[in-house]
Enzyme design. Structure first.
Site: not given
Length: 84
Positions: A12, A30
């Site tokens: 990320r 996520n």
């Protein structure tokens, strides 16, 4: 949608950095099943570079599949953020 070993490898944060370099707006998140979801808007050439990067990801990632779904540009994002 990105599947594989993509959580716990700073995917990320690295996706956010790459998106900012490419002037892409949107977010990365996520999912509870271990996958990642990304929504991204930007110039077509930059988006393609970002998608290409997503196929590899950061060191430590093992990407099995990148599933791309295209939609209409909405212009509703001001930056690229990480959803926690």
């Amino acid at each position: 949608l990105i599947t594989g070993r993509v959580q716990g490898v700073f995917f990320r944060a690295n996706a956010q950095s790459m998106a900012k370099k490419l002037l892409i707006k949107g977010w990365v998140n996520n999912l509870t099943n271990g996958n990642l979801e990304i929504v991204a808007e930007g110039e077509e050439e930059n988006l393609q570079q970002f998608i290409n990067w997503c196929h590899k990801g950061p060191p430590g990632a093992l990407v099995n599949k990148v599933e791309v779904t295209r939609g209409e540009f909405e212009g509703k994002f001001s930056d690229f953020s990480i959803i926690y």
